[in-house]
Design a protein around this motif. Structure first.
Motif, PDB file in Angstrom:
ATOM      1  N   ASP A 104     133.968 -14.942 -24.208  1.00 52.22           N
ATOM      2  CA  ASP A 104     133.720 -13.526 -24.054  1.00 52.22           C
ATOM      3  C   ASP A 104     132.472 -13.031 -24.747  1.00 52.22           C
ATOM      4  O   ASP A 104     132.287 -11.832 -24.889  1.00 52.22           O
ATOM      5  N   LEU A 105     131.610 -13.945 -25.193  1.00 50.60           N
ATOM      6  CA  LEU A 105     130.393 -13.531 -25.874  1.00 50.60           C
ATOM      7  C   LEU A 105     129.200 -14.208 -25.216  1.00 50.60           C
ATOM      8  O   LEU A 105     129.287 -15.350 -24.778  1.00 50.60           O
ATOM      9  N   ILE A 107     131.020 -12.124 -14.190  1.00 49.17           N
ATOM     10  CA  ILE A 107     129.585 -11.965 -14.431  1.00 49.17           C
ATOM     11  C   ILE A 107     128.964 -13.355 -14.383  1.00 49.17           C
ATOM     12  O   ILE A 107     129.422 -14.267 -15.072  1.00 49.17           O
ATOM     13  N   GLY A 149     121.193 -11.544 -13.178  1.00 49.58           N
ATOM     14  CA  GLY A 149     122.477 -12.106 -12.787  1.00 49.58           C
ATOM     15  C   GLY A 149     123.202 -11.205 -11.808  1.00 49.58           C
ATOM     16  O   GLY A 149     122.631 -10.229 -11.294  1.00 49.58           O
ATOM     17  N   LEU A 170     131.100 -15.735 -16.653  1.00 52.25           N
ATOM     18  CA  LEU A 170     132.074 -15.088 -17.532  1.00 52.25           C
ATOM     19  C   LEU A 170     133.093 -14.361 -16.679  1.00 52.25           C
ATOM     20  O   LEU A 170     132.777 -13.909 -15.572  1.00 52.25           O
ATOM     21  N   SER A 171     134.281 -14.195 -17.197  1.00 48.54           N
ATOM     22  CA  SER A 171     135.291 -13.469 -16.427  1.00 48.54           C
ATOM     23  C   SER A 171     136.263 -12.758 -17.353  1.00 48.54           C
ATOM     24  O   SER A 171     136.449 -13.153 -18.505  1.00 48.54           O
ATOM     25  N   ARG A 172     136.841 -11.697 -16.817  1.00 50.88           N
ATOM     26  CA  ARG A 172     137.847 -10.942 -17.559  1.00 50.88           C
ATOM     27  C   ARG A 172     138.852 -10.363 -16.564  1.00 50.88           C
ATOM     28  O   ARG A 172     138.460  -9.854 -15.514  1.00 50.88           O
ATOM     29  N   LYS A 232     125.136  -7.506  -5.450  1.00 47.28           N
ATOM     30  CA  LYS A 232     125.728  -6.825  -6.611  1.00 47.28           C
ATOM     31  C   LYS A 232     125.124  -7.443  -7.878  1.00 47.28           C
ATOM     32  O   LYS A 232     125.769  -8.198  -8.609  1.00 47.28           O
ATOM     33  N   LEU A 275     122.879  -7.285 -11.613  1.00 42.59           N
ATOM     34  CA  LEU A 275     123.167  -6.633 -12.902  1.00 42.59           C
ATOM     35  C   LEU A 275     122.180  -5.520 -13.257  1.00 42.59           C
ATOM     36  O   LEU A 275     122.275  -4.958 -14.341  1.00 42.59           O
ATOM     37  N   LYS A 310     136.914  -9.231 -13.264  1.00 41.40           N
ATOM     38  CA  LYS A 310     135.472  -9.015 -13.256  1.00 41.40           C
ATOM     39  C   LYS A 310     134.772 -10.323 -13.582  1.00 41.40           C
ATOM     40  O   LYS A 310     135.068 -10.967 -14.583  1.00 41.40           O
ATOM     41  N   PHE A 361     127.382  -9.703 -10.457  1.00 38.52           N
ATOM     42  CA  PHE A 361     128.782  -9.552 -10.838  1.00 38.52           C
ATOM     43  C   PHE A 361     129.633  -9.265  -9.611  1.00 38.52           C
ATOM     44  O   PHE A 361     129.126  -8.957  -8.530  1.00 38.52           O
TER      45      PHE A 361
END
Lengths: 286, 286
Positions: free
Chosen positions: A26-27, A97, A40, A118-120, A154, A156, A95, A42
């Motif tokens: 997450d960083l 990225i 990038g 990255l994902s959340r 889409k 950034l 989400k 998303f």
């Protein structure tokens, strides 16, 4: 078992990847090009019972974005790993990225690119009241600039959307409509725009600016919606107006306000909403 | 002693802040808006013996960017802390990134903004050979879109520059020239453009697109350089052409290539370079 794909750094912030160590979750580091330049893409994906909705359309848009920006497209395993795992709610938003990763000299990309994925996942509930009662929308002062290299994808670089969304704070206004520098309606700050005229459904072309949503793509693919230009001056004359995306579903617009807050047009709620009837089954909404 | 300023998260990645704990150095979280949307600004500052060069111009541009984006301007202590401390080399480059911080619902900013200020110092050496022998430059295919809300400021939405820089890999080409959608020369991918005509020095206005460099600002403030439009068709006819910024200094352009690689124009090196004579003293270069 999820393995780290070759040539990709992958990080996930939910419990979806279990005990797999993917580095500092997450960083992103200072030199990540997503942070440095918005270099990038998303995606914001609806998950229903843990399964991505309109997934092929999200993959296709991400692939188009990767092609335009010259970022390697993640392998299937890496992408699937972002949503596989036990859901924490019936509906979630995933989400993603994807950045070009770290390195390079200034704007020049490094010899070897290691994209960062990255994902959340976050529990989600759509605003059913807005499906049923419609929304109030205002025109934004900001006009979207033309940039065909970036239109539709889409990416950034979303300062135009951020600045447009800063134009109002009134919570009763659900969305802001954005026109381009030529005075044509393009999109809302985080949704696509649709309208009905003489019984047919339309959405603006997005070849100069705007984000081509996945729900919009699915409706165009179905032949349900046709792309057409909508000059600002003709906006008040459409039979029905909607804003919609693949997460929130379809919101009929009941009142349109100008940039100075005066009321430009009211539309009665459709008795049986034709766009919801087409779109909500694609999203699994009742 | 450096203290964490109220309302700001601050992180530095060199040894400059010593043992002060500023959280996980050099990392930003998934939900940082700089990463998510390019919702922020940056500066690239030459440090000479640890002291920032053209610092007031960098501060002024950052302040203008904060004003345009609605991001609180960092307090003096926070900004100064990014460069105070023992230098690791006679010349360094200080990169600052200021984001709107974390949070908000989609593009909407949170009720309370806590900007994130990151910094990194890197030892630096200018390419003296390019001052002395000049550089080869090519035109880019990409045209910069017009967006007056974002023009001039050094925001984090830099995909146009990244894509333009991807147009060539030939290491003998030092820079790419960018024109706007109206066919006027604007800037190079990471430098400003200057030219001489009939003994006077000019640079393009940057009210529709482009980044207004601090060296450019200092030269305009001095009255040494005047803003004027330069249509692409008139580019080959200028008496002398330069690309320059506040870190690299001034590079005279000796050869200009078209987008397909054909040579458009050659300029002899100036005997006594008038732009270097004005600009290099501002940067402390011999």
């Amino acid at each position: 078992m999820v393995s780290r794909p070759v040539g990709f750094e992958q990080q996930a912030s939910s419990g979806a990847l279990g005990s797999v160590d993917l580095g500092p979750a997450d960083l992103v580091p200072f030199d990540d090009r997503g942070l440095a330049y918005g270099d990038g893409l998303f995606e914001t994906v609806l998950l229903r019972a843990g399964a991505p909705v309109l997934w092929e359309h999200h993959r296709a848009r991400l692939a188009l974005g990767c092609d335009r920006l010259g970022i390697p497209f993640p392998c299937q395993d890496a992408l699937d790993a972002t949503w596989q795992g036990d859901p924490t709610a019936e509906l979630e938003v995933l989400k993603l990225i994807l950045t070009r990763g770290s390195g390079g000299r200034g704007y020049a990309e490094p010899e070897s690119i290691t994209p960062r994925l990255l994902s959340r996942r976050t529990p989600f509930q759509p605003v059913v009241k807005r499906w049923q009662e419609g929304v109030r929308v205002r025109l934004c002062n900001l006009r979207l600039g033309h940039q065909p290299y970036l239109a539709g994808i889409k990416h950034l670089n979303r300062l135009e959307n951020v600045l447009a969304r800063r134009e109002w704070r009134d919570a009763s206004i659900a969305e802001g409509l954005l026109a381009d520098s030529a005075g044509r309606v393009v999109e809302a700050t985080s949704m696509n725009v649709f309208w009905q005229q003489a019984g047919a459904l339309f959405t603006p072309p997005l070849d100069q600016c705007g984000v081509a949503g996945t729900l919009r793509a699915a409706l165009i693919d179905q032949g349900a919606v046709t792309q057409a230009a909508l000059p600002l001056g003709e906006l008040s004359a459409v039979d029905q107006l909607w804003v919609a995306n693949s997460v929130q579903g379809v919101w009929p617009v009941t009142t349109l306000f100008s940039t100075n807050g005066s009321r430009l047009q009211r539309w009665p709620l459709p008795a049986s909403d034709p766009l919801q009837c087409l779109a909500h089954p694609l999203l699994g909404f009742a």
